[in-house]
Write an enzyme that holds these catalytic residues in place. Structure first.
Site, PDB file in Angstrom:
ATOM      1  CG  ASP A 141      -0.216  -0.169   2.549  1.00  0.00           C
ATOM      2  OD1 ASP A 141       0.820  -0.875   2.604  1.00  0.00           O
ATOM      3  OD2 ASP A 141      -0.668   0.420   3.548  1.00  0.00           O
ATOM      4  CD  GLU A 196       4.378   0.767   6.758  1.00  0.00           C
ATOM      5  OE1 GLU A 196       5.055   1.172   7.707  1.00  0.00           O
ATOM      6  OE2 GLU A 196       3.905   1.540   5.886  1.00  0.00           O
TER       7      GLU A 196
END
Ligand SMILES: [Zn+2]
Ligand SMILES: [Zn+2]
Length: 414
Positions: A80, A146
């Site tokens: 991400d 994350e």
């Protein structure tokens, strides 16, 4: 560029064009690109899920070693990215435009950290072509979420049976760019907390001066925090401390006022106001002291302030100690890593505490050594910033650096 190098840059651009930014990262798109790609360089692929809805895949790629009884080496990268505000970018953040004159590839994620999986996979392609076979097993984990704390990503992965079965001896994860020609390496992350302070107070006419209005109370808080912030930042500015060695506290949103169709009501003082802070602490910092400071100085109840403090992830390791990885002879992985950088023709700076926070903390928490490293020299630090870019030559050099690193780490027989 050689044909191979041109293809490597094109693959990097292709990955950057997949919209993996929050709030709705295209994890399926990333998996559809990365899984066949990993298989094409000869890796075994597995997809894990730690949510019932299965919308947050965790990709596990494996290059089996000749001696699977030895602890493995893990390379990590998150799938991400943070969002981008396209109106502030010179090039659209998901176009991965390459500037012909400078070789800069502009995209959200170019540095943080979508260069990594491509570099890992291309390094493996290069090592295979050179006939290299690893002694230790090499795993690559490509993980979701994350940037929002890792609760459905690495945090659950680190606690899983699947992770235990990998028998990880050492992990490399993302670091930050280096503005000089020296590579940076990180042996610890700062702890990341979120602090929300809410103020209450009597409302009143916009023209009336009175004590204890909500915004007045909130401003007391903001000013107290600002003084603390100045002192911490002062030590960084004076060169006394590195950016990861102080407590950082930055307001990231403020909320107050009574909405109206044209904006906000201008002649009423609201009865509520709120501010959010991003707060980071060095792993060896005095946690209790900061908690006391928040309670007694920043958000005291007698000023009509209440607060919520959320710690994102662990504050100590499983043995109750501060979370960091040794960078001395007690950690054989450290010297292997150091030697690999030298053999790649690079220089390494003094190991640092990362000012931001990564998934490494979940691995270090288990007592497994982990270093933060992103091979980007002569590159301005642009993570989470506008016009994030990585120069093509720097990206390609990174592939070579990982060839040296993977060779060294997976050949370690000790
Ligand atoms: Zn990152
Ligand atoms: Zn980030």
């Amino acid at each position: 560029f050689t044909d191979l190098e041109s293809e490597q840059i094109a693959r990097f651009q292709e990955y950057l064009r997949i919209r993996t930014a929050h709030p709705s990262p295209d994890y399926a798109g990333a998996a559809a690109f990365l899984l066949p790609y990993a298989a094409s360089v000869g890796l075994r692929t597995t997809t894990l899920h730690f949510t019932p809805c299965k919308t947050k895949p965790l990709l596990l790629l494996t290059w089996p070693g000749a001696d699977p009884s030895l602890p493995s080496v893990l390379l990590n990268s998150h799938l991400d990215s943070v969002p981008a505000e396209p109106e502030h970018w010179a090039h659209p953040p998901f176009a991965a435009h390459r500037d012909a004159a400078t070789g800069r590839v502009y995209a959200r994620g170019a540095q943080d950290d979508k260069c990594l999986p491509i570099q890992y996979l291309e390094a493996i392609r290069g090592l295979r072509a050179a006939g290299f076979a690893p002694t230790r097993t090499l795993h690559i984990s490509l993980v979701p979420d994350e940037e929002i704390g890792g609760a459905d990503g690495f945090e659950k992965f680190a606690r899983s049976e699947e992770f235990r079965a990998l028998n990880v001896g050492f992990m490399l994860d993302e670091g930050q760019a280096s503005p000089t020609d020296v590579f940076r390496v990180f042996y610890a992350d700062r702890l990341v907390w979120r602090l929300i302070v809410k103020a209450a107070g009597p409302p009143g006419h916009g023209s009336k001066m009175f004590d204890g209005a909500a915004v007045d109370n909130l401003m007391d808080c903001v000013e107290t925090v600002a003084r603390f912030r100045e002192a911490q930042f002062g030590m960084v500015k004076a060169g006394e401390r590195g950016p990861g060695e102080v407590v950082s506290v930055n307001p990231v949103y403020m909320k107050a006022g009574i909405p109206s169709p044209t904006g906000f009501v201008m002649n009423m003082q609201p009865s509520e106001a709120e501010v959010g802070f991003d707060l980071r602490l060095p792993p060896t910092g005095d946690i209790e002291q900061i908690k006391r400071r928040i309670k007694e100085e920043w958000a005291p109840a007698h000023k009509n302030l209440i607060y919520q403090l959320m710690q994102k992830g662990p504050s100590t390791d499983v043995a109750g100690r501060p979370i960091f990885t040794a960078t001395n002879e007690s950690n054989p992985w450290w010297s292997l890593f150091e030697q690999a950088i030298i053999s790649a023709g690079g220089k390494l700076s003094k190991p640092e505490i990362l000012s931001s926070t990564t998934d490494s903390r979940f691995v270090r928490q288990l007592g497994i050594p982990a270093l933060g490293f992103s091979p980007m020299t002569n590159t301005p630090i642009l993570l989470h910033d506008n016009n994030e870019f990585l120069e093509d030559k720097v990206f390609l050099k990174g592939i070579k650096v990982y060839e040296h690193i993977i060779r060294a780490l997976t050949s370690f027989k000790g």
